[in-house]
Design an enzyme around this catalytic site. Structure first.
Site: not given
Length: 466
Positions: A161-163
């Site tokens: 997840c890039h967050n």
């Protein structure tokens, strides 16, 4: 072309090897962007070292055990994202675990090509199913597949997840897994959270001063209609991806197009980006009076950032995207020297503390808005360090290549990634991904061939298709 199917085991949840804190952690304003609500994909190829008798019999089991140990240090990754009452993302550190899949493929490492270069054949077989890669709330934050090869080598494929992390943070986690798989007592780089460092001091709707007007224009989505941008109107199934290799010979040819100071001081990133931006703009057929933009991803851990030091071990998103804008006519008629200088000035603009602060304030103020893809914008990231591999050695296995493939969430791959590879002569080179509509790609190749004096030379291009 190599073709195979991986035999995957049943996905399992790997939890931290020991008890970890149960708490809720806030993300930074950079982390908490709607544009980052997707899973980034990274892949790494490893060759078993000859003569190493102390390596594990099963690399998948060794990596799985190391992953469980790594999650003790990176325990937020084993949690789940949720939205608070105001819609901000936060991490609920529940220790529910990450997804791990063991797989086998009846191919050898050398079957992927020598030298190893993208596009990697059957890359989707080396990645487990992450489901909807745009849904990040309440789901595992990492999906990992370890594929064993016939030669004893293996491939690690990651969706993260890039967050939670940028590319640098993902590699930091992978280095930790590699070290613990070699029986290290602890990671050489201890993870640092401290997301407040890259959070705005105020979230009120007060006026923001923008040292970079073009950044204001894009971030606030006040561009004209995007319907005339073929990049945004063409379905993904009508696009193709190519990879362009720039070795010493290609770089010398490009340097011959610039004179004086720039010929000696321009970096490979600046020169390649300048040429590709021009060729891409022409290939997409934008009108001469339309404005085009260049968005450059800058890692705030770099030496240029003297005003907001990022601590060693920080694995959150630490990137800013300064933007250049010119009309099509200005871009394509000016000397290449001027385009290179524009790329350089854009990079340097973010070194100003006021510019970074304005970008951070903009991210905070527009957090609740679903940002549309800006029209006529070329996004570029220099990720050559991802494939360097210096920290990914396992002692009993050697990292031989990898990076960010055009796989997984394809909509996030509209921009270009600069990655490291070897060319056919074994020379260190830069390989750049490019996604375009099929007809535009043919025009792009013709434009690029002019700059490289390679009208009949196909060694520059490695073609793939979606």
């Amino acid at each position: 072309m190599l073709s195979f199917m991986a035999r995957r085991g049943v996905p399992e949840l790997v939890t931290p090897a020991r008890a970890t804190p149960r708490e809720t952690k806030a993300l930074s304003d950079i982390d908490d962007q709607h544009a980052l609500r997707y899973y980034e994909t990274v892949i790494g190829f490893f060759r078993r070292c000859h003569g190493q008798s102390d390596g594990p019999d099963d690399p998948a089991e060794a990596i799985r055990a190391a992953l469980a140990q790594a999650l003790v240090y990176y325990y937020p990754v084993a949690g789940r994202l949720r939205e608070d009452a105001g819609g901000r993302l936060e991490v609920d550190c529940t220790a529910e675990g990450v997804v791990f899949v063991q797989a086998d493929a009846d191919v050898r490492l050398e079957d992927f090509g020598e030298p190893l270069q993208p596009p990697y054949p059957c890359v989707e077989e080396l990645l487990c199913d992450a489901g909807d890669t745009r849904a990040v709330i309440g789901r595992p934050l990492l999906f990992m597949q370890l594929t064993r090869l016939k030669c004893g080598g293996f491939v690690g494929g990651f969706h993260m997840c890039h967050n939670m992390a940028d590319g640098f943070g993902m590699i930091q986690l992978m280095i930790t897994i590699a070290e613990l798989a070699c029986d290290a007592a602890a990671p050489s780089i201890l993870p640092v959270w401290k997301r407040e460092l890259l959070s705005s001091t105020t979230h009120s709707p007060t006026p923001i001063v923008y040292p970079n007007p073009s950044y204001e224009q894009l971030q606030l989505n006040i561009l004209d209609s995007t319907c005339d941008d073929v990049m945004l109107s063409t379905p993904l199934n009508e696009m193709v991806v190519d990879y362009f290799i720039f070795g010493p010979r290609e770089m010398t040819t490009l340097e011959n197009h610039i004179r004086g100071y720039h010929a000696h001081s321009a970096t490979s990133f600046e020169l390649i980006t300048a040429v590709m931006w021009r060729c891409r703009t022409i290939a997409l057929g934008y009108k001469s009076n339309q404005t085009v933009h260049l968005m450059i991803t800058m890692n705030a851990r770099g030496r240029w950032n003297h005003h907001t030091p990022i601590p060693w071990g920080y694995y959150g998103n630490a990137h800013f995207s300064p933007i250049a804008q010119v009309t099509v006519d200005e871009l394509c008629r000016q000397p290449l020297n001027d385009t290179v200088e524009l790329v350089r000035e854009t990079k340097l603009s973010v070194t100003a503390k006021e510019c970074m602060e304005s970008m951070l304030e903009t991210m905070a103020s527009t957090r609740n808005r679903l940002c549309e893809d800006p029209a006529r914008t070329y996004e570029v990231s220099d990720t050559k360090w991802i494939a360097a591999g210096n920290g990914l050695q396992l002692g009993w296995a050697e990292f031989v290549g990898g990076g960010i493939p055009v796989a997984g969430d394809i909509t996030s791959k509209i921009g270009s990634d600069h990655m490291r590879c070897k060319n056919q002569d074994g020379e260190d080179s830069t390989v750049v991904s490019l996604l375009l509509p099929r007809s535009a790609m043919e025009r792009f190749k013709k434009e690029m061939a002019v700059w490289l004096n390679k009208h009949d030379d196909k060694s520059l291009i490695i073609q793939s298709s979606l």
